[in-house]
Scaffold this motif. Structure first.
Motif, mmCIF file in Angstrom:
data_model
loop_
_atom_site.group_PDB
_atom_site.id
_atom_site.type_symbol
_atom_site.label_atom_id
_atom_site.label_comp_id
_atom_site.label_asym_id
_atom_site.label_seq_id
_atom_site.Cartn_x
_atom_site.Cartn_y
_atom_site.Cartn_z
ATOM 1 N N PHE A 191 1.781 -0.445 -8.060
ATOM 2 C CA PHE A 191 1.484 -0.636 -6.809
ATOM 3 C C PHE A 191 0.093 -0.099 -6.340
ATOM 4 N N HIS A 192 -0.515 -0.377 -5.307
ATOM 5 C CA HIS A 192 -1.874 0.017 -4.783
ATOM 6 C C HIS A 192 -1.795 1.330 -4.088
ATOM 7 N N VAL A 193 -2.019 2.470 -4.775
ATOM 8 C CA VAL A 193 -1.941 3.811 -4.443
ATOM 9 C C VAL A 193 -3.231 4.354 -3.719
ATOM 10 N N VAL A 194 -3.727 4.777 -2.556
ATOM 11 C CA VAL A 194 -4.738 5.358 -2.144
ATOM 12 C C VAL A 194 -4.212 6.714 -1.951
ATOM 13 N N PHE A 195 -5.115 7.842 -2.406
ATOM 14 C CA PHE A 195 -5.193 9.361 -2.041
ATOM 15 C C PHE A 195 -6.036 9.592 -1.007
ATOM 16 N N LEU A 196 -5.422 10.075 0.052
ATOM 17 C CA LEU A 196 -6.185 10.552 1.349
ATOM 18 C C LEU A 196 -6.377 11.955 0.881
ATOM 19 N N ASP A 197 -7.552 12.207 0.588
ATOM 20 C CA ASP A 197 -7.925 13.564 0.353
ATOM 21 C C ASP A 197 -8.682 14.402 1.046
ATOM 22 N N VAL A 198 -8.234 15.792 1.364
ATOM 23 C CA VAL A 198 -8.790 16.699 2.394
ATOM 24 C C VAL A 198 -8.850 17.869 1.678
ATOM 25 N N ASP A 199 -9.931 18.963 2.301
ATOM 26 C CA ASP A 199 -10.153 19.764 1.775
ATOM 27 C C ASP A 199 -9.633 21.151 2.899
ATOM 28 N N LEU A 200 -9.347 22.211 2.093
ATOM 29 C CA LEU A 200 -8.598 23.412 2.424
ATOM 30 C C LEU A 200 -8.870 23.936 3.810
ATOM 31 N N ASP A 201 -10.195 23.909 4.364
ATOM 32 C CA ASP A 201 -10.553 24.349 5.576
ATOM 33 C C ASP A 201 -9.996 23.301 6.793
ATOM 34 N N ARG B 271 -3.981 18.152 -6.587
ATOM 35 C CA ARG B 271 -5.076 17.058 -6.614
ATOM 36 C C ARG B 271 -5.206 16.339 -7.865
ATOM 37 N N PRO B 272 -5.127 16.755 -9.112
ATOM 38 C CA PRO B 272 -5.036 16.176 -10.273
ATOM 39 C C PRO B 272 -3.850 14.835 -10.491
ATOM 40 N N VAL B 273 -2.925 15.290 -9.946
ATOM 41 C CA VAL B 273 -1.907 14.141 -9.932
ATOM 42 C C VAL B 273 -1.964 13.040 -8.865
ATOM 43 N N TYR B 274 -2.328 13.567 -7.672
ATOM 44 C CA TYR B 274 -2.810 12.589 -6.665
ATOM 45 C C TYR B 274 -3.951 11.686 -7.167
ATOM 46 N N THR B 275 -5.082 12.168 -7.908
ATOM 47 C CA THR B 275 -5.774 11.492 -8.364
ATOM 48 C C THR B 275 -5.523 10.494 -9.569
ATOM 49 N N SER B 276 -4.662 10.891 -10.199
ATOM 50 C CA SER B 276 -4.182 10.010 -11.447
ATOM 51 C C SER B 276 -3.251 8.908 -11.148
ATOM 52 N N VAL B 277 -2.569 9.086 -9.969
ATOM 53 C CA VAL B 277 -1.856 7.961 -9.435
ATOM 54 C C VAL B 277 -2.440 6.943 -8.618
ATOM 55 N N ALA B 278 -3.553 7.302 -8.324
ATOM 56 C CA ALA B 278 -4.427 6.602 -7.108
ATOM 57 C C ALA B 278 -5.313 5.470 -7.816
ATOM 58 N N ASN B 279 -5.280 4.423 -7.056
ATOM 59 C CA ASN B 279 -6.222 3.379 -7.437
ATOM 60 C C ASN B 279 -7.655 3.695 -6.734
ATOM 61 N N ALA B 280 -7.460 4.468 -5.633
ATOM 62 C CA ALA B 280 -8.741 4.668 -4.677
ATOM 63 C C ALA B 280 -8.454 6.086 -4.053
ATOM 64 N N THR B 281 -9.679 6.812 -3.697
ATOM 65 C CA THR B 281 -9.703 8.036 -3.050
ATOM 66 C C THR B 281 -10.335 8.094 -1.632
ATOM 67 N N LEU C 102 0.783 -1.146 0.124
ATOM 68 C CA LEU C 102 -0.060 0.050 0.040
ATOM 69 C C LEU C 102 0.884 1.338 0.051
ATOM 70 N N VAL C 103 0.770 2.338 -0.716
ATOM 71 C CA VAL C 103 1.340 3.547 -0.919
ATOM 72 C C VAL C 103 0.257 4.680 -0.750
ATOM 73 N N LEU C 104 0.474 5.499 0.246
ATOM 74 C CA LEU C 104 -0.518 6.730 0.658
ATOM 75 C C LEU C 104 -0.084 7.920 -0.013
ATOM 76 N N VAL C 105 -0.964 8.549 -0.718
ATOM 77 C CA VAL C 105 -0.548 9.876 -1.473
ATOM 78 C C VAL C 105 -1.578 11.000 -0.805
ATOM 79 N N GLY C 106 -1.194 12.302 -1.022
ATOM 80 C CA GLY C 106 -1.944 13.159 -0.603
ATOM 81 C C GLY C 106 -1.398 14.458 0.182
#
Length: 171
Positions: free
Chosen positions: A98-108, A139-149, A8-12
């Motif tokens: 690899f299995h990559v998951v994007f941990l998404d978070v908003d600005l606030d 965000r577009p890069v994270y989304t493009s490398v991730a298998n899931a968000t 597992l690889v985590l990005v964000g």
């Protein structure tokens, strides 16, 4: 997915919870955890922010790529990448097996993270503007490398962990 490298690889972005969720995931999966920012510091003797100042952003991204080439095949656990690592030239290609998951978070929610600005002084003098620009660019890069968000806004780490684990491929 590759059998030679992280399960597992985590990005964000910085402050999205990669290290926290990564440690929890590694514990649950019974594998090791590795924080790529720690690898960069161990390799070069300085924290990532200092390395960017010393070498400039372009050379720093090259150094990330060079180290990631070595780290990926040798680590078979959970790997939390630095916030900007997926934006380094060549890194999206390195992550494909690899299995990559994007941990998404908003600005606030990012702005509420205690200590975030202290850890990333490049956000000063206007953290909101810097974070907004960073999220827009990355965000577009994270989304493009991730298998899931997985959305992390205001959520308990255990709930986030469950979503990350549910997104993993069945073996």
């Amino acid at each position: 997915m590759s059998t030679n490298g992280p399960v597992l690889v985590l990005v964000g972005p910085p402050g999205s919870g990669k290290s926290t969720i990564g440690r929890l995931a590694a514990e649950r999966l019974g594998v090791g955890f590795r924080d790529f920012d720690d690898d960069m510091e161990a390799e070069h003797g300085k924290e990532a922010g200092e390395l960017v100042v010393d070498f400039g952003r372009e050379r720093f991204r090259e150094l990330e790529h060079e180290l990631l080439v070595r780290v990926l095949p040798e680590h078979d656990g959970v790997l939390a990448l630095g916030g900007g690592t997926p934006t380094a030239p060549g890194v999206p290609e390195l992550l494909k097996p690899f299995h990559v998951v994007f941990l998404d978070v908003d600005l606030d929610h990012l702005l509420k993270r205690e200590g975030l600005v202290a850890l990333h002084p490049w956000l000063l003098p206007n953290p909101r503007a810097h974070l907004r620009q960073m999220l827009t660019e990355r965000r577009p890069v994270y989304t493009s490398v991730a298998n899931a968000t997985v959305q992390t806004n205001g959520r308990d780490p255990q709930d986030i962990l469950e979503d990350v684990l549910a997104a993993m491929p069945v073996k």
